[in-house]
Design an enzyme around this catalytic site. Structure first.
Site, PDB file in Angstrom:
ATOM      1  N   CYS B 131       0.786  -1.245   0.000  1.00 45.54           N
ATOM      2  CA  CYS B 131       0.000   0.000   0.000  1.00 45.54           C
ATOM      3  C   CYS B 131       0.815   1.292   0.000  1.00 45.54           C
ATOM      4  CB  CYS B 131      -0.883   0.053   1.238  1.00 45.54           C
ATOM      5  SG  CYS B 131      -2.268  -1.055   1.166  1.00 45.54           S
ATOM      6  N   VAL B 135       0.345   4.698  -2.300  1.00 49.05           N
ATOM      7  CA  VAL B 135      -0.388   5.894  -1.881  1.00 49.05           C
ATOM      8  C   VAL B 135       0.471   7.140  -2.072  1.00 49.05           C
ATOM      9  CG1 VAL B 135      -1.498   7.076   0.045  1.00 49.05           C
ATOM     10  CG2 VAL B 135      -1.839   4.625  -0.254  1.00 49.05           C
TER      11      VAL B 135
END
Lengths: 480, 487
Positions: B131, B135
């Protein structure tokens, strides 16, 4: 530690251990070598001889988890009467779903919620933020699980990065739904290991839970709380009856098979008994400062330490408890001796290497000694200096101590020392078994347990014997 | 209000309240509320992309999976494979923390590549993201180019990389993305005009059954087809115990993978788990390109064999005909124990189409079919399978629903058994029906990943497990007077 095991070990000196460490580090690039060297040392007997709680070196195969893992897997996850929401993408919740073996009582989805709740973030949640979704989700959870006593919201990496305000969502939802909604900012990128996740979780318990309930029944001088036992393989269900047998009332368990409101009322107990110091010492300190509750560390692995710990606990109470402790020791000593008599002849002189999380690398040393075994290397995934201070005196002189060990280092040490058993986690298990070395998972008791207290020791002894002496190991080398 | 009344006491949930809610969560009313959920996901049957990427990486010779992102992610993927296969899963992470979030992950990546390259001596490192770098928008292309220019890894050292954000798709898509990148990297500049390896390239997709890979290889050997199995995990996750630990015990040889671009035929038997890869292959690989469903059950295995035979001009050998005959024999012998029985199924798309095919062949009913990460295309394909058989009538498909939805279905519209992974064990127990563990992950049974499910042998394995369980249940639950010698 018993006198017998305190002695120096044949062939292990400060020099030989240092040489082994140096050899293991030979292939490292200079920068990595410089970073890793202070984390490995021969045991000097006093003080924390290794550096700890530092960033993991990139590209080195570490066994560490993250802050989220510490919050979800360790502190919050085991509280059975709450819905624990893994807030963010689907993976973190999925991987930590039922994998830490904190057993619970209650009816699944009714009075116990050991399930996987997630907001399953999609791209649009990253772009537009997930606060609205969280609010809806909390309402849905409350409607579908009306007996849940509260909801925790455990944030995964993206939540912190995009700047969602789970604290404010939780605050209004808590008011509107009239149940505690606890926000826990435990994004995985925070800190260097699980340890920060424990700390953050403890802070949320301090800020949102502790002191918000009281026990209905009148207080007694023997009210205690069991702190830092996560009920791996039913450990709490072995410890609690023993404490009750010595006359104490276990009012709350943190957090294995734990209940939210009992945790909330812990501030009324007379003493906190702490098992996992690493994950929960902050809370003991908070309760000491704020409510004047003393706390004591204990170790319920193996009869020697159980005996020592029971007497230590009794010191905090009157003669009534002291007498009962002696009676309990007198009752169990022969039973434990029978266990030792059965297994010790097969385990005497065998060596062990440990590499576990936050307390077992030191707590179990004497349980092995009770079985005639010597721990020749020990270390932690996520310990701090105070853990190593407690470890050095437990370990024989000059044995190797390692912090955040990489698989390469462990492999080298095991190759050099050829222990009869390695006790570590799932990620190390099959590596060492491929080398033909007996192994037990010491995070999860290898799907066995309990290992704590008098009910646990016979199981521990059986499992260790089973691992070390399994006839399967004799088949490793083909006769042709 | 008195001070006394202000105190909030610890409350116990009364027994009758537990009973009431226990009954309520099994009701039709609850099911409706449950299916009305918009935001909350409970017990999903899928993991995130990077896990799949790691599986693909383990399928290549000497390859070290490299997670660009937080340390904890790598630990989770590795533990998951350790638990399923009961095997080591060596992989590294570049351990990004707060400062990575602020300054970007290039320093972590570079330091990580240097260390991993030096210490673990892999022939290739397959880089994929979790992740955090997704991001903050880390640019892997640039970072990797810079790493080469700085001399951290040699210029031509293979470093395939894939963006595998966890907030998109599932492990199946991550597998596809990593496989694609590995093939792009290894085959770059390897296409030779006029060269044909004469070989089959076989893509099995995200399949965590090592027995299936061995079975594919056995079948190909039996027909006499030279092949390259792309992302072969059969040794990586099922290596012998002989006293020596090897970090990279198996995998597709990198040279073979590179030469696969000059193959005769490229066949994917995992249309859902290799969609992107296959699309790219169609445009770039020589030879013929064929996509077909995973060969579960007899008909799909027939189709698989006939395609191979046709493309390679080889007859299907007598040995495989005999195998087919044995499978049909076993199915005919045992159909009575499963005919008309209702099943609830969940899992990855390619496996789901396989379960449905097999059950319909046995005269069983794939009654509730659930995919927690699927598409309209999958729904249509499953519906077509159901429509093609009288046993598909009345069976329903649920796309993008989770296992808590499935639990409601089991309670309000019961079935005889569930097929899925370990995560379904609690609902199956609540519904008092058996769970057949054919998918991924299987944490609570041994060796199931070693028994093939594909091909004729796979059909025999599945029906043996299923039918014998029903016979067990009959033996365990029947009256003494009906407890017979013969079943």
């Amino acid at each position: 530690m018993s006198e017998e095991t305190k002695k120096k070990l044949d062939g292990i000196t400060m020099e030989s251990t240092q040489a082994m460490i140096d050899a293991a580090m030979e292939i490292y690039p200079d920068k990595a070598k410089k970073k890793r060297a202070p984390h490995l040392a021969p045991n000097a007997g006093e003080g924390a001889c290794v550096k700890s709680n530092r960033k993991t070196v990139p590209g080195i195969m570490s066994a560490r988890g993250c802050a989220y893992a510490g919050a979800k897997g360790v502190v919050w996850g085991p509280i059975r009467d709450m819905v624990h929401v893994s807030h963010g993408p689907v993976g973190c919740g999925w991987y930590s779903w039922g994998t830490r073996r904190n057993l619970v009582t209650g009816v699944n989805g009714v009075s116990q919620f050991a399930m996987q709740f997630t907001s399953d973030f999609q791209e649009k949640d990253i772009v537009y933020g997930g606060d609205k979704k969280l609010r809806t989700l909390l309402e849905e959870a409350h409607e579908l699980f009306p007996l849940a006593k509260g909801i925790s919201v455990l944030s995964e990496c993206p939540v912190g990065l995009i700047g969602d305000d789970i604290n404010s969502v939780a605050k209004t939802a808590s008011k509107d739904l009239d149940i505690p909604v606890i926000p826990c900012n435990c994004e995985g990128f925070r800190g260097v290991s699980q340890s920060l996740g424990h700390h953050i979780s403890n802070d949320t318990i301090r800020d949102h839970i502790i002191g918000t309930r009281e026990f209905r029944e009148p207080a007694s001088p023997y009210d205690i709380a069991l702190i830092g036992d996560y009920n791996i393989g039913g450990d709490v269900w072995s410890v609690k009856p023993l404490l009750e047998e010595i006359g104490l009332n276990v009012k709350a368990v943190w957090t294995g098979d734990g209940e939210l409101e009992k945790i909330a009322a812990t501030h009324t107990v007379k003493l906190n008994l702490i098992h996992c110091y690493r994950s929960m010492n902050y809370m003991c300190r908070v309760m000491e400062e704020k409510y004047g509750i003393p706390w004591v560390e204990f170790n319920f692995f193996g009869p020697t330490k159980i005996r020592e710990s029971l007497r230590k606990i009794a010191e905090y109470f009157d003669d009534y408890i002291k007498e009962r402790v002696e009676a309990v020791i007198a009752k169990y000593d022969p039973i434990m001796q029978a266990v030792i008599d059965e297994y010790r002849p097969r385990l005497e002189g065998k060596t062990v290497m440990l590499y576990v999380g936050g307390l077992r690398p030191r707590h179990t040393v004497n349980a092995y000694a009770d079985l005639g075994m010597t721990v020749v290397g020990s270390g932690y995934e996520f310990a701090h200096g105070d853990d190593y201070e407690r470890t050095s005196p437990e370990m024989p002189e000059a044995t190797v101590i390692y912090d955040d060990a990489s698989e390469h280092e462990l492999e080298q040490f095991v190759n050099e020392l050829r222990p009869d058993l390695v006790g570590s986690g799932i990620k190390e298990k099959y590596l060492f078994q491929k080398m033909g070395i007996p192994f037990r998972q010491m995070h999860s008791w290898d799907y066995s347990g309990p290992y704590h207290a008098y009910n646990g020791f016979p199981i521990f002894a059986r499992d260790i014997d089973m691992a070390v002496n399994s006839p399967t190991w004799k088949l490793v080398n083909a006769p042709f | 209000m008195t001070a006394e009344a202000a105190v909030k006491y610890v409350t116990e949930i009364p027994e009758e309240e537990v009973t009431r809610v226990s009954e309520w969560i099994n009701s039709e009313e609850y099911k409706e509320k449950n299916f009305a959920r918009q935001a909350l996901v409970i017990n999903p049957a899928h993991a995130c992309q990077p896990l799949g990427a790691e599986l693909a990486a383990h399928g290549f010779e000497g390859t070290l999976p490299f997670v660009h992102g937080s340390q904890g992610c790598a630990s989770y993927y590795r533990s998951t494979f350790n638990r399923h296969f009961r095997e080591p899963a060596p992989a590294v992470s570049d351990s990004m923390t707060e400062d990575g979030a602020v300054f970007g992950g290039q320093n972590n990546l570079h330091e990580g590549l240097e260390n991993a390259y030096t210490i673990y001596k892999p022939k290739m490192m397959a880089i994929f993201t979790s992740c955090m770098p997704e991001v903050i928008g880390d640019d892997l292309t640039a970072f990797i180019k810079n790493a080469r220019n700085k001399g951290i890894v040699p210029q031509h050292y293979p470093l395939p990389y894939a963006n595998t954000p966890s907030f998109n798709g599932s492990h199946v898509h991550g597998y596809d993305a990593m496989l694609l990148s590995i093939l792009q990297t290894l085959t770059e500049g390897k296409k030779i005009e006029g060269r044909c390896t004469g070989k089959l390239n076989l893509i099995a997709g995200f399949d965590a059954n090592t027995g299936n890979y061995r079975e594919y290889k056995r079948i190909l050997k039996e027909i006499g087809i030279p092949y390259t199995l792309l992302a072969d995990i059969s040794e990586s996750f099922d290596s012998p115990l002989d006293g020596t630990y090897r970090a990279y015990p198996g995998g597709t040889p990198l040279e073979d993978a590179a030469d696969s671009i000059n193959g005769k035929v490229t066949l994917t038997v995992a249309p859902y788990a290799s969609a992107k890869t296959f699309n790219w292959i169609k445009d770039n690989f020589s030879g013929k390109h064929i996509s077909m469903p995973t060969p579960f059950g007899v008909e799909k295995t027939d189709q698989f064999l006939m395609t191979l035979a046709k493309e390679f001009g080889k007859p299907i050998p007598e040995s495989l005909k005999a195998e087919r005959g044995r499978a049909v024999d076993a199915m005919t012998d045992a159909h009575q124990y499963i005919h008309g029985k209702k099943f609830a199924l969940y899992g990855d798309p390619d496996y789901l189409t396989g379960y449905v095919t097999f059950l319909l062949e046995m005269g069983a009913r794939p009654y509730h079919i659930l995919c927690s990460k699927g598409t309209k295309k999958l729904e249509k394909e499953l519906q077509a399978l159901l429509d093609g058989s009288p046993y598909g009538a009345g069976c329903k498909i649920y796309i993008n629903k989770d296992l808590w939805h499935m639990r409601s279905l089991l309670m309000t519209d019961p079935v005889d058994a569930v097929i899925g992974d370990t995560h379904g064990k609690f609902m199956a127990r609540d519904a008092k029906v058996p769970l057949f563990r054919f998918g991924f992950p299987i944490f609570d049974r041994v060796n199931l990943h070693r028994a093939p499910l594909i091909g004729y042998q796979g059909a025999i394995n599945m029906l043996t497990a299923i039918c014998n369980k029903f016979i067990d249940i009959r033996d365990e639950t029947c009256d003494d007077r009906n407890f017979e010698m013969m079943r």
